[in-house]
Design a protein around this motif. Sequence first.
Motif, PDB file in Angstrom:
ATOM      1  N   MET B  97       0.884  -1.152   0.016  1.00  0.00           N
ATOM      2  CA  MET B  97      -0.079  -0.132   0.094  1.00  0.00           C
ATOM      3  C   MET B  97       0.755   1.342  -0.078  1.00  0.00           C
ATOM      4  O   MET B  97       1.876   1.279   0.808  1.00  0.00           O
ATOM      5  N   ASN B  98       0.677   2.314  -0.759  1.00  0.00           N
ATOM      6  CA  ASN B  98       1.628   3.236  -0.978  1.00  0.00           C
ATOM      7  C   ASN B  98       0.737   4.497  -0.424  1.00  0.00           C
ATOM      8  O   ASN B  98      -0.208   5.037  -0.901  1.00  0.00           O
ATOM      9  N   THR B  99       1.393   4.873   0.733  1.00  0.00           N
ATOM     10  CA  THR B  99       0.561   5.903   1.400  1.00  0.00           C
ATOM     11  C   THR B  99       1.519   7.154   1.645  1.00  0.00           C
ATOM     12  O   THR B  99       1.305   7.803   2.687  1.00  0.00           O
ATOM     13  N   GLY B 100       2.680   7.007   1.025  1.00  0.00           N
ATOM     14  CA  GLY B 100       3.767   8.378   1.465  1.00  0.00           C
ATOM     15  C   GLY B 100       5.267   7.876   0.868  1.00  0.00           C
ATOM     16  O   GLY B 100       5.451   6.885   0.407  1.00  0.00           O
ATOM     17  N   SER B 121      -3.047   3.158  -3.401  1.00  0.00           N
ATOM     18  CA  SER B 121      -1.977   4.135  -3.515  1.00  0.00           C
ATOM     19  C   SER B 121      -2.817   5.501  -3.164  1.00  0.00           C
ATOM     20  O   SER B 121      -3.994   5.713  -3.949  1.00  0.00           O
ATOM     21  N   SER B 122      -2.443   6.332  -2.483  1.00  0.00           N
ATOM     22  CA  SER B 122      -2.989   7.698  -2.172  1.00  0.00           C
ATOM     23  C   SER B 122      -2.005   8.894  -2.736  1.00  0.00           C
ATOM     24  O   SER B 122      -2.230  10.014  -2.316  1.00  0.00           O
ATOM     25  N   GLU B 123      -1.349   8.290  -3.670  1.00  0.00           N
ATOM     26  CA  GLU B 123      -0.233   9.277  -4.380  1.00  0.00           C
ATOM     27  C   GLU B 123      -1.062  10.332  -5.282  1.00  0.00           C
ATOM     28  O   GLU B 123      -0.604  11.587  -5.517  1.00  0.00           O
ATOM     29  N   ASP B 124      -2.257  10.027  -5.694  1.00  0.00           N
ATOM     30  CA  ASP B 124      -3.210  10.971  -6.519  1.00  0.00           C
ATOM     31  C   ASP B 124      -3.615  12.434  -5.994  1.00  0.00           C
ATOM     32  O   ASP B 124      -3.793  13.300  -6.390  1.00  0.00           O
ATOM     33  N   GLU B 125      -3.560  12.450  -4.650  1.00  0.00           N
ATOM     34  CA  GLU B 125      -3.733  13.322  -3.778  1.00  0.00           C
ATOM     35  C   GLU B 125      -2.511  13.836  -2.979  1.00  0.00           C
ATOM     36  O   GLU B 125      -2.754  14.377  -1.747  1.00  0.00           O
ATOM     37  N   ASN B 126      -1.444  13.436  -3.382  1.00  0.00           N
ATOM     38  CA  ASN B 126      -0.145  13.757  -2.731  1.00  0.00           C
ATOM     39  C   ASN B 126      -0.532  13.210  -1.292  1.00  0.00           C
ATOM     40  O   ASN B 126       0.247  13.889  -0.176  1.00  0.00           O
ATOM     41  N   PHE B 127      -0.755  12.074  -1.157  1.00  0.00           N
ATOM     42  CA  PHE B 127      -1.012  11.303   0.014  1.00  0.00           C
ATOM     43  C   PHE B 127      -1.522  11.982   1.178  1.00  0.00           C
ATOM     44  O   PHE B 127      -1.055  11.972   2.367  1.00  0.00           O
ATOM     45  N   PRO B 131      -6.385   5.256   1.973  1.00  0.00           N
ATOM     46  CA  PRO B 131      -7.255   4.691   1.338  1.00  0.00           C
ATOM     47  C   PRO B 131      -8.058   3.689   2.330  1.00  0.00           C
ATOM     48  O   PRO B 131      -7.705   3.350   3.361  1.00  0.00           O
ATOM     49  N   LYS B 132      -9.443   3.591   1.759  1.00  0.00           N
ATOM     50  CA  LYS B 132     -10.318   3.022   2.711  1.00  0.00           C
ATOM     51  C   LYS B 132     -10.704   1.657   1.913  1.00  0.00           C
ATOM     52  O   LYS B 132     -10.735   1.650   0.655  1.00  0.00           O
ATOM     53  N   ASP B 133     -11.502   0.722   2.640  1.00  0.00           N
ATOM     54  CA  ASP B 133     -12.092  -0.238   2.061  1.00  0.00           C
ATOM     55  C   ASP B 133     -11.412  -0.978   0.882  1.00  0.00           C
ATOM     56  O   ASP B 133     -11.406  -1.435  -0.041  1.00  0.00           O
ATOM     57  N   ILE B 134     -10.166  -1.384   1.576  1.00  0.00           N
ATOM     58  CA  ILE B 134      -9.131  -2.030   0.853  1.00  0.00           C
ATOM     59  C   ILE B 134      -9.344  -3.413   0.484  1.00  0.00           C
ATOM     60  O   ILE B 134      -9.427  -3.966   1.373  1.00  0.00           O
ATOM     61  N   ASP B 141       2.771 -13.300  -1.216  1.00  0.00           N
ATOM     62  CA  ASP B 141       3.719 -13.777  -0.363  1.00  0.00           C
ATOM     63  C   ASP B 141       3.657 -12.668   0.860  1.00  0.00           C
ATOM     64  O   ASP B 141       3.783 -13.454   2.204  1.00  0.00           O
ATOM     65  N   TYR B 142       3.041 -11.481   0.854  1.00  0.00           N
ATOM     66  CA  TYR B 142       3.135 -10.551   2.102  1.00  0.00           C
ATOM     67  C   TYR B 142       2.310  -9.461   1.626  1.00  0.00           C
ATOM     68  O   TYR B 142       2.540  -9.069   0.481  1.00  0.00           O
ATOM     69  N   VAL B 143       1.659  -8.751   2.553  1.00  0.00           N
ATOM     70  CA  VAL B 143       1.220  -7.439   2.318  1.00  0.00           C
ATOM     71  C   VAL B 143       2.085  -6.328   3.432  1.00  0.00           C
ATOM     72  O   VAL B 143       2.281  -6.764   4.524  1.00  0.00           O
ATOM     73  N   HIS B 144       2.237  -5.191   2.692  1.00  0.00           N
ATOM     74  CA  HIS B 144       3.079  -4.359   3.339  1.00  0.00           C
ATOM     75  C   HIS B 144       2.462  -3.053   3.559  1.00  0.00           C
ATOM     76  O   HIS B 144       1.873  -2.312   2.322  1.00  0.00           O
TER      77      HIS B 144
END
Lengths: 354, 354
Positions: B97-100, B121-127, B131-134, B141-144
């Motif tokens: 998940m890309n949050t910053g 990712s929340s990059e579309d609004e400069n973080f 993100p909700k309801d993921i 293999d894993y989630v980060h």
Amino acid sequence: MAKVHNFSAGPCILPQEVFKEASQSVLDFDNLGLSILEISHRSENFVRVMEEARELVKELLNIPKGYTVLFLQGGASTGFLMAPYNLLTENGTAGYMNTGTWSTKAIKEAKKLGNVDVIVSSEDENFKYIPKDIQIPSGLDYVHYTANNTIYGTQFKKLPQTDNFLVCDMSSDIFSRPVTINAYDIIYAGAQKNIGPAGTTMYIVNEEVFNKSGRDIPSMLDFEVHHKKDSMFNTPSVFAVYVTMLNLRYMKANGGVEAMKKKAQERSEMIYNEIDENPLFEGYANKEDRSSMNATFTLTDESYKEKFDKLWKEANINGIKGHRSVGGYRASMYNALPIESVEALVNVMKKLRS
Amino acid sequence: MAKVHNFSAGPCILPQEVFKEASQSVLDFDNLGLSILEISHRSENFVRVMEEARELVKELLNIPKGYTVLFLQGGASTGFLMAPYNLLTENGTAGYMNTGTWSTKAIKEAKKLGNVDVIVSSEDENFKYIPKDIQIPSGLDYVHYTANNTIYGTQFKKLPQTDNFLVCDMSSDIFSRPVTINAYDIIYAGAQKNIGPAGTTMYIVNEEVFNKSGRDIPSMLDFEVHHKKDSMFNTPSVFAVYVTMLNLRYMKANGGVEAMKKKAQERSEMIYNEIDENPLFEGYANKEDRSSMNATFTLTDESYKEKFDKLWKEANINGIKGHRSVGGYRASMYNALPIESVEALVNVMKKLRS
């Protein structure tokens, strides 16, 4: 507080002046009203510390242009990994000299990344000696050796001759003698002997090393990444770098590496003379390969063990138990160890035979 | 010495009591007549420190059996590398998940080792938001993810639901609230916010993670190696671990993570209330995703900048300059920050509009 004679193999003794200033800065650093532990590594005061530490290394070791000095984390054990990641190509071969436990570990890590040729080894005599007249083949991606073997008490006295890149783990004798920097391409050293406290690792890297392996190197293991960010790619080990800077200042004010070399000779001659003269003790390492940093020795008659252990403990001597790979005793005599501490140990050894 | 209100983003404020004891131990640790900086990491006194630090983490975070606590070096940036080295198989895929900024860096390092799927990712609004309801696919293999984004001032309030291994960078909000440890498989955190000084990194690892990637992992990056050696595979960052232990003791004596959570709520409500009430300021992060550790805000009228900067400097406020990715201001309010410091900042903000 009683005077303790600290012969620890590392982390080890540092100058009392350094402890005093470091202690004060934990309360208030640079009169900022802030502890050195709570300031940003991006603050101008800490950036100055990092810069001064790197400049002092360049000055003390007379480092020519084209080399970068880095203070990273992870100890020499991470250096074991960074050397092959940066220099070992997919199909190339690295040459290693195996002179003890740390060389053996360095070889193990390099083998995870590619081909390793162990050029010479002194394992046949439990690492009592340093191999001589080493013929290093050409065409290797690099050659690696360990300058001083803390556990066995041996030390290279001559620079290996090679036309390959040369990599050296100098963790336990850096700053104890001058170094011909331009003969090397990567020098690395865990701080916790002659450099500073545990928690940072110094690298001196020829910029020609950058990108040599052709690998997609993880950022934290890439010398070029750290060089471009002046050792601040990520948060450095702030306090360890600060204390290192204090210790480097102290070294400079006290005559630099030439003076450190003289002191190391005095200390080591004093203890080796006693080991050779005293029938109750025997040196472990071959005489010509003896380390000026770590003297390893055993009792010739184990029945004296209890008495000897009692005597040195009474004399406030600390940290001379030998490593399990050798047994007996090890007196580590790093830069900050006063000659009086060696005298105290020698006196105890003399007492044992009187 | 003037009272400085330290809002640094990390390294950051720690309790004054911790500084005092640490300072004393740099001169004489445990009445040994030796500095904490010169003792062996194998000495019984330091082994006790390491053990107490690990046990305190287990107690404070209520860590179940089957998890190991490690204190290593290299910062979270090395964690970015250790996660894929230990969990990402040659043909498998890791979900991120890309949050910053820090998530982005973690993704970059993982991609060097294998396949990465950026799930959200929340990059579309400069973080600005989390993100909700993921919807997390199975079979990864894993989630980060990054629990708290220091630069943008956003924080996950809900635990992501997944049947994959879950890895979390909690560098900037660990110990500020209870954590459902058994939902996670690797938690990592650079010490320099709520844990201790820069120079060590804490890992909480589910032992089921060991050997999952099937790779020949370099020893320094292998969780199992460090677990088997109780964080002493190589020389640890002795002083950083010691100060961490002191800080963990302090946290326990002051009510543990529930008390830290309450304080974090008090501090953050106080500043967010002022940001929302004061027409001269605007919060950066979406309200529902606001971090309780880092409040990011900008001036609504830049012509007030000079006056505001003068006012907070006069009030002995330190470290509130915003990160260049966001601009404006950032007030980092880690565990040790007194509520009086937040009051001082809020008073300055009120003064600006009066």
